[in-house]
Design a protein around this motif. Structure first.
Motif, PDB file in Angstrom:
ATOM      1  N   THR A  63       0.689  -1.206  -0.081  1.00  0.00           N
ATOM      2  CA  THR A  63       0.153   0.144   0.008  1.00  0.00           C
ATOM      3  C   THR A  63       0.783   1.445   0.032  1.00  0.00           C
ATOM      4  OG1 THR A  63      -0.151   0.098   2.263  1.00  0.00           O
ATOM      5  CG2 THR A  63      -1.937  -1.113   1.259  1.00  0.00           C
ATOM      6  N   PHE A  64       2.246   1.083  -0.010  1.00  0.00           N
ATOM      7  CA  PHE A  64       2.987   2.162  -0.088  1.00  0.00           C
ATOM      8  C   PHE A  64       4.519   1.574  -0.569  1.00  0.00           C
ATOM      9  CE2 PHE A  64       3.354   0.055   4.183  1.00  0.00           C
ATOM     10  CZ  PHE A  64       4.681   0.094   4.443  1.00  0.00           C
ATOM     11  N   SER A  90       3.131 -11.916   8.460  1.00  0.00           N
ATOM     12  CA  SER A  90       1.938 -12.141   7.615  1.00  0.00           C
ATOM     13  C   SER A  90       0.792 -11.316   8.219  1.00  0.00           C
ATOM     14  CB  SER A  90       1.711 -13.567   7.178  1.00  0.00           C
ATOM     15  OG  SER A  90       0.498 -13.663   6.470  1.00  0.00           O
ATOM     16  N   PHE A  91       0.316 -11.675   9.254  1.00  0.00           N
ATOM     17  CA  PHE A  91      -0.621 -10.962  10.235  1.00  0.00           C
ATOM     18  C   PHE A  91      -0.526  -9.608  10.077  1.00  0.00           C
ATOM     19  CE2 PHE A  91      -2.480  -9.497  14.224  1.00  0.00           C
ATOM     20  CZ  PHE A  91      -3.783  -9.792  13.941  1.00  0.00           C
ATOM     21  N   THR A 143      -2.902  -6.662   8.414  1.00  0.00           N
ATOM     22  CA  THR A 143      -3.584  -5.755   9.425  1.00  0.00           C
ATOM     23  C   THR A 143      -3.229  -4.399   9.820  1.00  0.00           C
ATOM     24  OG1 THR A 143      -2.872  -6.982  11.510  1.00  0.00           O
ATOM     25  CG2 THR A 143      -4.536  -7.916  10.377  1.00  0.00           C
ATOM     26  N   GLY A 144      -1.690  -4.506  10.147  1.00  0.00           N
ATOM     27  CA  GLY A 144      -1.088  -3.529  10.690  1.00  0.00           C
ATOM     28  C   GLY A 144      -1.269  -3.298  12.048  1.00  0.00           C
ATOM     29  N   SER A 145      -1.791  -4.273  12.695  1.00  0.00           N
ATOM     30  CA  SER A 145      -2.637  -4.022  14.088  1.00  0.00           C
ATOM     31  C   SER A 145      -1.792  -4.949  15.149  1.00  0.00           C
ATOM     32  CB  SER A 145      -3.932  -4.328  14.093  1.00  0.00           C
ATOM     33  OG  SER A 145      -4.622  -3.562  13.394  1.00  0.00           O
ATOM     34  N   LEU A 146      -0.643  -5.512  14.731  1.00  0.00           N
ATOM     35  CA  LEU A 146      -0.011  -6.477  15.951  1.00  0.00           C
ATOM     36  C   LEU A 146       0.459  -5.613  16.991  1.00  0.00           C
ATOM     37  CD1 LEU A 146       1.018  -9.351  16.564  1.00  0.00           C
ATOM     38  CD2 LEU A 146       3.159  -8.766  15.729  1.00  0.00           C
ATOM     39  N   PRO A 147       0.966  -4.617  17.058  1.00  0.00           N
ATOM     40  CA  PRO A 147       1.457  -4.067  18.430  1.00  0.00           C
ATOM     41  C   PRO A 147       0.169  -3.437  19.438  1.00  0.00           C
ATOM     42  CG  PRO A 147       2.560  -3.041  16.476  1.00  0.00           C
ATOM     43  CD  PRO A 147       1.631  -3.769  16.064  1.00  0.00           C
ATOM     44  N   ASP A 179      -8.418 -15.970  14.636  1.00  0.00           N
ATOM     45  CA  ASP A 179      -9.840 -16.187  14.189  1.00  0.00           C
ATOM     46  C   ASP A 179     -10.625 -14.912  14.495  1.00  0.00           C
ATOM     47  OD1 ASP A 179      -9.261 -18.961  13.696  1.00  0.00           O
ATOM     48  OD2 ASP A 179      -9.984 -19.698  15.742  1.00  0.00           O
ATOM     49  N   LEU A 180     -10.351 -14.031  15.133  1.00  0.00           N
ATOM     50  CA  LEU A 180     -11.125 -12.908  15.313  1.00  0.00           C
ATOM     51  C   LEU A 180     -10.709 -11.613  14.359  1.00  0.00           C
ATOM     52  CD1 LEU A 180     -10.635 -12.572  19.209  1.00  0.00           C
ATOM     53  CD2 LEU A 180     -12.400 -13.585  17.837  1.00  0.00           C
ATOM     54  N   TRP A 181      -9.792 -11.734  13.457  1.00  0.00           N
ATOM     55  CA  TRP A 181      -9.426 -10.727  12.563  1.00  0.00           C
ATOM     56  C   TRP A 181      -9.748 -11.296  11.103  1.00  0.00           C
ATOM     57  CZ3 TRP A 181      -6.796  -6.301  13.913  1.00  0.00           C
ATOM     58  CH2 TRP A 181      -6.602  -6.115  15.218  1.00  0.00           C
ATOM     59  N   VAL A 182     -10.983 -11.375  11.066  1.00  0.00           N
ATOM     60  CA  VAL A 182     -11.673 -11.911   9.647  1.00  0.00           C
ATOM     61  C   VAL A 182     -12.357 -10.911   8.838  1.00  0.00           C
ATOM     62  CG1 VAL A 182     -11.196 -14.337  10.082  1.00  0.00           C
ATOM     63  CG2 VAL A 182     -13.559 -13.237  10.775  1.00  0.00           C
TER      64      VAL A 182
END
Length: 158
Positions: A41-42, A94-95, A99-103, A124-127
């Motif tokens: 995306t960049f 990969s996650f 998502t960009g949301s691991l931290p 399972d919650l990140w779908v």
């Protein structure tokens, strides 16, 4: 600070590429974000992908992914404080790339607390994706499949 500094493996790269697919011309993903190559995306310089952008060939797309992934690898290495095997690391990169949301995730909190099973269950919650037309979160079948593969990789011993 993470205990082990890792780099994504060929298996991890192949997982990301299999879900992102290759597109040499900029396109809007399911969330309406301009994307190019293998889900980037960049660019390496931080510039966002714009309509009309094009990559010359598959090698350029692979190079861009490799450069862009370094930021995601650095983040995983920085925020994870427990030792990981290569499969766990690849699944997390990969996650995070997707998502960009691991931290800020519960997945990370559980992982750093040593709850590897609880962390695995979080995939399972990140779908869901935000539908750009309605603004509502909706389950995305591709994300269901991706999270299942990431979870399986995360829980596969080496």
């Amino acid at each position: 600070m993470a205990i082990t500094k890792n780099a994504i493996s060929v298996r991890g790269l192949d997982l990301i590429k299999s879900f992102e697919g290759l597109r040499l011309a900029a396109y809007q993903d399911v969330a309406g974000v301009w994307t190019i190559g293998y889900g980037c995306t960049f660019y390496a310089n931080g510039k966002r992908i714009q309509p009309g952008d094009k990559l010359v060939n598959k090698e350029c797309a692979s190079d861009l992914l490799g450069v862009v992934l370094r930021d995601f690898e650095r983040t995983v290495n920085r925020v994870v404080t427990v030792a990981l095997n290569q499969n766990q690391y690849d699944a997390l990169v990969s996650f995070h790339f997707n998502t960009g949301s691991l931290p800020s995730s519960t997945l990370l909190r559980k992982l750093n607390a040593g709850d590897f099973g609880g962390a695995a269950a979080q995939f399972d919650l990140w779908v869901k994706v935000t539908d750009p037309k309605t603004g509502k979160k909706v389950v995305n079948d591709t994300l269901v499949k991706r999270r299942a593969k990431e979870q399986k990789l995360f829980t596969t011993p080496i």
